[in-house]
Design an enzyme around this catalytic site. Structure first.
Site, mmCIF file in Angstrom:
data_model
loop_
_atom_site.group_PDB
_atom_site.id
_atom_site.type_symbol
_atom_site.label_atom_id
_atom_site.label_comp_id
_atom_site.label_asym_id
_atom_site.label_seq_id
_atom_site.Cartn_x
_atom_site.Cartn_y
_atom_site.Cartn_z
ATOM 1 C CG HIS A 232 -2.061 0.938 1.113
ATOM 2 N ND1 HIS A 232 -1.993 2.271 1.413
ATOM 3 C CD2 HIS A 232 -3.303 0.715 0.648
ATOM 4 C CE1 HIS A 232 -3.156 2.837 1.178
ATOM 5 N NE2 HIS A 232 -3.979 1.929 0.702
ATOM 6 C CG ASP B 51 -8.221 -3.906 -3.655
ATOM 7 O OD1 ASP B 51 -7.383 -2.995 -3.806
ATOM 8 O OD2 ASP B 51 -9.442 -3.729 -3.697
HETATM 9 C C1 SDX Z 1 -5.895 0.368 -3.272
HETATM 10 O O1 SDX Z 1 -4.140 4.790 -1.934
HETATM 11 C C2 SDX Z 1 -5.124 4.129 -1.449
HETATM 12 O O2 SDX Z 1 -5.615 4.403 -0.337
HETATM 13 C C3 SDX Z 1 -5.670 3.020 -2.343
HETATM 14 C C4 SDX Z 1 -6.739 2.142 -1.709
HETATM 15 C C5 SDX Z 1 -8.028 2.907 -1.506
HETATM 16 O O3 SDX Z 1 -8.818 2.518 -0.620
HETATM 17 O O4 SDX Z 1 -8.299 3.844 -2.310
HETATM 18 O O5 SDX Z 1 -6.285 1.656 -0.456
HETATM 19 C C6 SDX Z 1 -7.088 0.964 -2.605
HETATM 20 O O6 SDX Z 1 -5.587 0.762 -4.373
HETATM 21 C C7 SDX Z 1 -5.068 -0.654 -2.535
HETATM 22 C C8 SDX Z 1 -3.818 -1.140 -3.347
HETATM 23 C C9 SDX Z 1 -4.296 -2.191 -4.356
HETATM 24 N N1 SDX Z 1 -3.199 -2.528 -5.270
HETATM 25 C C10 SDX Z 1 -2.604 -3.754 -5.212
HETATM 26 O O7 SDX Z 1 -2.859 -4.615 -4.369
HETATM 27 C C11 SDX Z 1 -1.588 -3.999 -6.317
HETATM 28 C C12 SDX Z 1 -0.349 -4.709 -5.723
HETATM 29 N N2 SDX Z 1 0.304 -3.724 -4.876
HETATM 30 C C13 SDX Z 1 1.288 -2.922 -5.454
HETATM 31 O O8 SDX Z 1 1.468 -2.849 -6.803
HETATM 32 C C14 SDX Z 1 1.876 -1.837 -4.585
HETATM 33 O O9 SDX Z 1 2.044 -2.327 -3.323
HETATM 34 C C15 SDX Z 1 1.131 -0.542 -4.563
HETATM 35 C C16 SDX Z 1 0.832 -0.038 -5.933
HETATM 36 C C17 SDX Z 1 -0.145 -0.668 -3.798
HETATM 37 C C18 SDX Z 1 2.045 0.449 -3.880
HETATM 38 O O10 SDX Z 1 3.130 0.566 -4.772
HETATM 39 P P1 SDX Z 1 4.454 1.313 -4.380
HETATM 40 O O11 SDX Z 1 4.131 2.583 -3.661
HETATM 41 O O12 SDX Z 1 5.373 1.370 -5.549
HETATM 42 O O13 SDX Z 1 5.027 0.303 -3.336
HETATM 43 P P2 SDX Z 1 6.264 0.629 -2.519
HETATM 44 O O14 SDX Z 1 7.013 1.824 -3.001
HETATM 45 O O15 SDX Z 1 5.802 0.645 -1.098
HETATM 46 O O16 SDX Z 1 7.189 -0.659 -2.818
HETATM 47 C C19 SDX Z 1 8.286 -0.888 -2.002
HETATM 48 C C20 SDX Z 1 8.907 -2.194 -2.464
HETATM 49 C C21 SDX Z 1 9.332 -2.191 -3.926
HETATM 50 O O17 SDX Z 1 10.427 -3.113 -4.014
HETATM 51 P P3 SDX Z 1 11.962 -2.514 -3.913
HETATM 52 O O18 SDX Z 1 12.084 -1.510 -5.046
HETATM 53 O O19 SDX Z 1 12.098 -1.907 -2.538
HETATM 54 O O20 SDX Z 1 12.847 -3.745 -4.097
HETATM 55 O O21 SDX Z 1 7.963 -3.250 -2.331
HETATM 56 C C22 SDX Z 1 7.760 -3.868 -3.617
HETATM 57 C C23 SDX Z 1 8.172 -2.850 -4.647
HETATM 58 O O22 SDX Z 1 8.553 -3.516 -5.833
HETATM 59 N N3 SDX Z 1 6.318 -4.183 -3.696
HETATM 60 C C24 SDX Z 1 5.847 -5.394 -4.010
HETATM 61 C C25 SDX Z 1 4.440 -5.268 -3.925
HETATM 62 N N4 SDX Z 1 4.119 -4.010 -3.581
HETATM 63 C C26 SDX Z 1 5.291 -3.345 -3.438
HETATM 64 N N5 SDX Z 1 6.468 -6.552 -4.342
HETATM 65 C C27 SDX Z 1 5.653 -7.613 -4.612
HETATM 66 N N6 SDX Z 1 4.295 -7.588 -4.531
HETATM 67 C C28 SDX Z 1 3.663 -6.429 -4.198
HETATM 68 N N7 SDX Z 1 2.335 -6.382 -4.159
#
Ligand code: SDX
Length: 392
Positions: A271, A328
């Site tokens: 998130h 989700d």
């Molecule tokens: C919603 O904003 C809101 O409030 C949204 C929401 C709402 O109510 O409106 O809460 C609803 O959209 C929830 C999120 C739903 N999306 C997903 O579940 C998709 C999977 N999640 C991701 O793609 C991701 O976690 C995000 C998009 C939600 C956040 O992305 P970020 O900000 O790029 O994540 P981050 O910067 O915190 O990532 C840090 C690290 C990275 O790796 P490194 O570069 O440090 O090596 O964590 C990794 C990312 O690659 N990472 C994941 C991951 N999410 C982050 N690795 C594997 N699986 C994942 N799901």
């Protein structure tokens, strides 16, 4: 983003605005609507009550709630000519694309809703949007099934109407069980608002130019559709079904999610703000167990989801990055148990988020906030002289 822009490093230098609607603390996993905890509201309130709270700032009295529900009922009839628009879509069109188009089209049949000049016009726009959006959201499903489009039944409640609008056939009246209505009330409440997420910021941005409420909500629907945002609930179910089809090997998918050369992400995990458990995910996980048990639904997908969650929460990659299940991760399992098709999951998210979008749009307009105009950090070329093409 509109309103007073302050750059808060805690939010990775994203812009932020001022709002009285929703408070969330990503470190502590706290979510409150107008000061009430999400745990309290999900357990004790119903969806229209929470919608009223978000939009008008206070929990309604019994009389106010009845009045609000009756005022919504005045506007649940959608102009028949809207059917010409929906008939223009192929049955295979994704419901979110159809919903965005139909929501924007509502402006054509309700031109007065563009310029909301006073409280009376604002209240009317709120009730129109709550009423008509629910109907057209279900029309996207009915169209995909080749079913006749249903009308809102003013003798029934808002959430019960949703299930009727979706599933009632001329040959088969639909009776929603209290378990189903209770589950949907809770799910819609849990999705109702979430501060300045991608789709809500979009609604505020579009509304800040004084575009109408329907046009702003339509933009929010498009933003929510993305698989990194609201589209994740559909992507979670597709991921779980794939894992189930391939023998249920959760560890294999955990490894894929950690592999930087693999574009696969664990959908429903992580998130932008929560670096702790998403409080909504905890409530939905509990509800998934209860609803499936009460409905007597045995779904192997639930067991796979729990195994995946367990493995990820013990894994250093996820722990070190504070990656937890989000709203989700479990919601689609309940939707599936209620008979909602997978490609309608994000439409469910939109129905839940509608009062939050409306509340945030209303707040931005009532605060007379300036047009949104984020700035940038320029990283392009310094000044250079033009060179004619024969000299390049
Ligand atoms: C919603 O904003 C809101 O409030 C949204 C929401 C709402 O109510 O409106 O809460 C609803 O959209 C929830 C999120 C739903 N999306 C997903 O579940 C998709 C999977 N999640 C991701 O793609 C991701 O976690 C995000 C998009 C939600 C956040 O992305 P970020 O900000 O790029 O994540 P981050 O910067 O915190 O990532 C840090 C690290 C990275 O790796 P490194 O570069 O440090 O090596 O964590 C990794 C990312 O690659 N990472 C994941 C991951 N999410 C982050 N690795 C594997 N699986 C994942 N799901």
């Amino acid at each position: 983003l509109s309103g007073a822009i302050t750059i808060d490093p805690g939010y990775k230098n994203s812009g932020s605005c001022k709002s009285e609607i929703t408070f969330l603390d990503g470190e502590l996993g706290i979510l409150r609507y107008r000061g009430y905890s999400i745990e309290d509201l999900a357990e004790k309130a119903d969806f229209l009550e929470v919608s009223y709270l978000l939009i008008f700032g206070e929990l309604p009295t019994k009389v106010q709630l009845e009045q609000f529900e009756n005022d919504i009922r005045k506007y649940t009839l959608v102009n028949e000519e809207m059917k010409n628009i929906i008939d223009g879509f192929p049955k295979t069109a994704h419901p979110m694309g159809v919903l965005a188009a139909l929501t924007s089209a509502l402006t054509a049949f309700n031109p007065k809703s563009v310029n909301v000049e006073n409280d009376k016009e604002m209240y009317e726009a709120v009730c129109k949007t709550m009423g008509k959006f629910l109907v057209i959201a279900t029309w996207t499903y009915r169209k995909s099934m080749g079913y006749p489009l249903n009308y809102y039944d003013n003798t029934k409640g808002y959430v019960e109407n949703f299930m009727r609008l979706m599933f009632e056939l001329p040959t088969e009246p639909y009776k929603a069980s209290p378990v189903v209505i209770d589950a949907l009330d809770r799910l819609f409440i849990l999705h109702a608002d979430h501060e300045q997420n991608c789709s809500t910021s979009t609604v505020r941005m579009v509304g800040s130019s004084h575009a109408g409420l329907f046009a702003s909500i339509s933009a929010g629907v498009s933003a929510l559709w993305g698989p990194l945002h609201g589209g994740a609930n559909q992507a979670v179910l597709e991921m779980l079904e794939e894992i189930h089809k391939n023998g249920g090997d959760a560890e294999k998918y955990i490894a894929k999610a950690k592999d930087k050369n693999d574009p696969f992400r664990l959908m429903g995990f992580g998130h932008r703000v929560y670096k702790n458990f998403d409080p909504r995910a905890k409530i939905i996980k509990k509800a998934a167990n209860e609803v499936l048990a009460t409905l007597g639904v045995e779904d192997p997908i639930l067991a796979i989801a729990k195994k995946l969650e367990e493995s990820a929460l013990e894994d250093e990659y996820f722990k070190s990055r504070n990656l937890y299940p989000n709203v989700d991760f479990y919601s689609g399992i309940i939707y599936r148990a209620l008979g909602i098709p997978t490609d309608m999951f994000t439409v469910m998210f939109a129905i839940g988020r509608l009062p939050g979008w409306i509340a945030q749009w209303k707040e931005m307009r009532e605060n007379k906030e300036p047009i949104g105009r984020p700035r940038q950090i320029y990283t392009g070329s310094p000044l250079r002289d033009f060179v004619s093409s024969d000299k390049r």
